[in-house]
Design a protein around this motif. Structure first.
Motif, PDB file in Angstrom:
ATOM      1  N   ASP A 143       0.810  -1.213   0.000  1.00  0.00           N
ATOM      2  CA  ASP A 143       0.000   0.000   0.000  1.00  0.00           C
ATOM      3  C   ASP A 143       0.848   1.268   0.000  1.00  0.00           C
ATOM      4  OD1 ASP A 143      -2.314  -1.508   0.055  1.00  0.00           O
ATOM      5  OD2 ASP A 143      -2.522  -1.414   2.243  1.00  0.00           O
ATOM      6  N   ALA A 144       2.089   1.161   0.450  1.00  0.00           N
ATOM      7  CA  ALA A 144       2.952   2.346   0.534  1.00  0.00           C
ATOM      8  C   ALA A 144       3.355   2.874  -0.831  1.00  0.00           C
ATOM      9  CB  ALA A 144       4.205   2.013   1.348  1.00  0.00           C
ATOM     10  N   PHE A 145       3.218   2.049  -1.868  1.00  0.00           N
ATOM     11  CA  PHE A 145       3.656   2.436  -3.207  1.00  0.00           C
ATOM     12  C   PHE A 145       2.459   2.566  -4.145  1.00  0.00           C
ATOM     13  CE2 PHE A 145       7.555  -0.361  -2.123  1.00  0.00           C
ATOM     14  CZ  PHE A 145       8.148   0.685  -1.425  1.00  0.00           C
ATOM     15  N   ALA A 146       2.610   3.406  -5.161  1.00  0.00           N
ATOM     16  CA  ALA A 146       1.577   3.509  -6.191  1.00  0.00           C
ATOM     17  C   ALA A 146       1.535   2.220  -7.001  1.00  0.00           C
ATOM     18  CB  ALA A 146       1.877   4.696  -7.103  1.00  0.00           C
ATOM     19  N   SER A 147       0.363   1.857  -7.459  1.00  0.00           N
ATOM     20  CA  SER A 147       0.204   0.606  -8.206  1.00  0.00           C
ATOM     21  C   SER A 147       1.010   0.631  -9.498  1.00  0.00           C
ATOM     22  CB  SER A 147      -1.271   0.376  -8.547  1.00  0.00           C
ATOM     23  OG  SER A 147      -2.037   0.240  -7.373  1.00  0.00           O
ATOM     24  N   PRO A 148       1.568  -0.503  -9.905  1.00  0.00           N
ATOM     25  CA  PRO A 148       2.306  -0.553 -11.172  1.00  0.00           C
ATOM     26  C   PRO A 148       1.361  -0.414 -12.357  1.00  0.00           C
ATOM     27  CG  PRO A 148       2.066  -2.754 -10.252  1.00  0.00           C
ATOM     28  CD  PRO A 148       1.532  -1.806  -9.221  1.00  0.00           C
ATOM     29  N   ASP A 149       1.929  -0.060 -13.489  1.00  0.00           N
ATOM     30  CA  ASP A 149       1.117   0.076 -14.702  1.00  0.00           C
ATOM     31  C   ASP A 149       0.657  -1.279 -15.225  1.00  0.00           C
ATOM     32  OD1 ASP A 149       1.355   2.990 -15.046  1.00  0.00           O
ATOM     33  OD2 ASP A 149       3.470   2.567 -15.404  1.00  0.00           O
ATOM     34  N   HIS A 150       1.472  -2.293 -15.017  1.00  0.00           N
ATOM     35  CA  HIS A 150       1.146  -3.647 -15.472  1.00  0.00           C
ATOM     36  C   HIS A 150       1.461  -4.636 -14.346  1.00  0.00           C
ATOM     37  CE1 HIS A 150       0.965  -2.129 -19.622  1.00  0.00           C
ATOM     38  NE2 HIS A 150       2.104  -1.514 -19.362  1.00  0.00           N
ATOM     39  N   THR A 151       0.602  -5.605 -14.153  1.00  0.00           N
ATOM     40  CA  THR A 151       0.859  -6.697 -13.220  1.00  0.00           C
ATOM     41  C   THR A 151       0.575  -8.004 -13.936  1.00  0.00           C
ATOM     42  OG1 THR A 151       0.276  -5.387 -11.255  1.00  0.00           O
ATOM     43  CG2 THR A 151       0.214  -7.777 -11.046  1.00  0.00           C
TER      44      THR A 151
END
Length: 229
Positions: free
Chosen positions: A205-213
């Protein structure tokens, strides 16, 4: 978001399978789980040195940490003999096998029209040894070491070094890793990000979500194609 033209690949743990090193650790009197404990300890110390403005050397940190772990596991072992065994374990790490999805995944990325670079906190030679003799070897444009940019990832200088070598602006580049901290560092420099989530973990949660998973490296090329079709 524009279609990326360049992909930077993290190496250790993202491309190399740390589980392939476990037998060597067990033979040396350590535990299989000590491989990951050792690796994360090396990252911790390298990050600390980077924050403090010092140059971190993965091989030196790795050797020192292994020597300490070996002596803790066997109190009768002297420094010299521990160093010999540690050197052998470092060689086993250098000789780690790639994850099964890596070679076809890299080939698919190149087939999707991306120039592919490795970008590691370790030596570029380790990545070259890992991939150079595989079918993915011809797909690698170059093997890069973050330290040549003056700092380990996730420091901004490491990604900027990759961008400078590749000759592209940040929005044209994609950083690929299993480590969320690596992707967050790249995102803050302006790169697109792709998370290889082989374990089905939750993204921090501390990081912004990646563009692709994606769950596998082989899924990344098709994911990019579908995202930008």
């Amino acid at each position: 978001m524009a279609r990326p033209t360049v992909a930077f690949l993290d190496v250790n743990d993202t491309l190399s399978d740390l589980a392939s090193v476990e037998p060597a650790f067990v033979d040396a009197g350590l535990r299989a789980e000590d491989v990951r404990i050792w690796y994360l300890s090396v990252l911790r110390d390298g990050f600390a040195l980077t924050v403090l403005g010092d140059a971190a050397d993965f091989a030196e940190l790795g050797q020192s940490q292994l020597r300490s772990m070996l002596r803790l596991a066997d109190r009768s072992r002297d420094v010299k003999s521990a160093d010999v065994v540690a050197s052998g374990l470092m060689r086993s790490f250098i000789d780690a096998a790639p994850h099964l999805d890596v070679v076809p995944g890299i080939t698919a990325l190149a087939g999707a029209g991306l120039r592919v670079y490795t970008l590691s906190n370790g030596s570029a030679d380790v990545a070259r040894r890992l991939l150079g003799s595989t079918d993915a070897g011809p797909a690698i444009t170059d093997y890069l070491a973050a330290a040549d940019g003056g700092a380990w990832k996730p420091a901004p200088a490491s990604y900027r070094h990759g961008l400078q070598v590749a000759g592209v602006d940040a929005p044209e580049a994609l950083m690929v890793a299993v480590h969320p901290w690596d992707l967050e560092g790249a995102r803050r420099v302006g790169l697109q990000t792709a998370w290889i989530n082989r374990d089905g973990a939750d993204y921090p949660d501390a990081f912004a979500s990646p563009d692709h998973t994606v769950a596998s490296f082989t899924d990344l090329g098709p994911e990019i194609d579908s995202h930008h079709s």
